[in-house]
Design a protein around this motif. Structure first.
Motif, mmCIF file in Angstrom:
data_model
loop_
_atom_site.group_PDB
_atom_site.id
_atom_site.type_symbol
_atom_site.label_atom_id
_atom_site.label_comp_id
_atom_site.label_asym_id
_atom_site.label_seq_id
_atom_site.Cartn_x
_atom_site.Cartn_y
_atom_site.Cartn_z
ATOM 1 N N LYS A 129 -35.881 12.963 -13.078
ATOM 2 C CA LYS A 129 -35.205 13.728 -12.032
ATOM 3 C C LYS A 129 -33.791 13.191 -11.834
ATOM 4 C CE LYS A 129 -39.538 14.682 -9.583
ATOM 5 N NZ LYS A 129 -40.277 14.533 -8.303
ATOM 6 N N LEU A 169 -29.866 16.211 -3.563
ATOM 7 C CA LEU A 169 -31.224 15.951 -4.033
ATOM 8 C C LEU A 169 -31.904 17.233 -4.499
ATOM 9 C CD1 LEU A 169 -32.197 13.803 -0.915
ATOM 10 C CD2 LEU A 169 -31.321 12.949 -3.093
ATOM 11 N N THR A 222 -37.555 17.740 -2.300
ATOM 12 C CA THR A 222 -37.584 16.318 -1.981
ATOM 13 C C THR A 222 -37.990 16.130 -0.518
ATOM 14 O OG1 THR A 222 -35.787 15.885 -3.563
ATOM 15 C CG2 THR A 222 -36.225 14.196 -1.916
ATOM 16 N N ALA A 250 -35.646 9.364 1.412
ATOM 17 C CA ALA A 250 -36.481 10.461 0.907
ATOM 18 C C ALA A 250 -37.454 9.957 -0.155
ATOM 19 C CB ALA A 250 -35.584 11.565 0.324
ATOM 20 N N ARG A 251 -38.411 10.830 -0.473
ATOM 21 C CA ARG A 251 -39.368 10.545 -1.542
ATOM 22 C C ARG A 251 -39.426 11.745 -2.474
ATOM 23 N NH1 ARG A 251 -42.577 6.095 -0.237
ATOM 24 N NH2 ARG A 251 -42.342 5.416 1.937
ATOM 25 N N TRP A 252 -39.624 11.467 -3.784
ATOM 26 C CA TRP A 252 -39.764 12.561 -4.739
ATOM 27 C C TRP A 252 -40.868 12.285 -5.737
ATOM 28 C CZ3 TRP A 252 -34.393 12.447 -7.670
ATOM 29 C CH2 TRP A 252 -34.200 11.191 -8.245
#
Length: 218
Positions: A150, A194, A198, A216-218
């Motif tokens: 990503k 982003l 996300t 954030a987290r992905w």
């Protein structure tokens, strides 16, 4: 706490100037106007302390994780919205912007570990950092990271006071999360673009710490 290398020259010059002003104040002003003299000396010392604190690198325990995106700088979250990308990406992205005041730590850090795909400096204006057009019209440096397949883009954006952006990265570099990626002098902002979807972990107006706060987290 350490002092950042970008501040050495500024600190040395400021110290010499401050010392000269204080000596002249003691010799020429204090004998006739002692109160004014002391106010001047204290103001100069206060300004010197401010300059020293601006280039500070506080001791911290940095966050890490393949699935997390950490704050690239200290500051306040001022934008969380979906936008049309205007550089590198052609799709819509989730923009998260952090405003850095002159009182914040100004070291910029890698939000993720991975490969640097793009690193480009752009000349521009010096609109105030919270101006909506500062992201696209101000002087800035953009970096794209690729992590786990990503990609995200980080923009260091100059403001009305910030006249120098420093970036240490070039395409092909492999970097580690929370390590230094650059520095912006005297207040500005940093934008992140982003992927849509996300999961944002911060709120508007929240204070964040570079390399520590999980954005954030992905």
């Amino acid at each position: 706490m350490k002092i950042h290398k970008e501040g050495f020259r500024t600190i040395v010059i400021s110290t010499f100037v401050a010392a000269a002003i204080i000596v002249l104040t003691v010799l020429l002003v204090m004998p006739a106007y002692p109160i004014l003299g002391w106010i001047t000396v204290m103001a100069i010392l206060g300004l010197l302390v401010f300059i020293l604190s601006f280039f500070r690198i506080p001791a911290r325990d940095y966050s890490d994780g393949e699935d997390v995106i950490v704050a690239p700088c200290d500051g306040t979250v001022v934008v969380i919205e979906e936008v049309q990308a205007d550089e590198y990406f052609k799709d819509r992205r989730l923009q998260l912007s952090i405003f850095m005041s002159p009182l914040n730590v100004h070291v910029n850090r890698n939000p993720v570990s991975g490969e640097v795909m793009y690193s480009e400096y752009h000349k521009g204006k010096y609109l105030v950092a919270w101006h909506p057009k500062s992201s696209t019209e101000n002087e800035r440096h953009s970096v794209v990271y690729k992590s786990g397949g990503k990609e995200l883009l980080v923009k260091q954006i100059a403001g009305a006071l910030a006249k120098r952006i420093v970036n240490y990265l070039k395409p092909g570099d492999n970097v580690k999360q929370a390590e230094e990626m650059g520095f912006i002098k005297f207040g500005s902002r940093v934008d992140l673009l982003l992927p849509i979807g996300t999961k944002i972990e911060v709120n508007m107006n929240q204070k964040v710490k570079g390399g520590v706060t999980v954005l954030a987290r992905w």
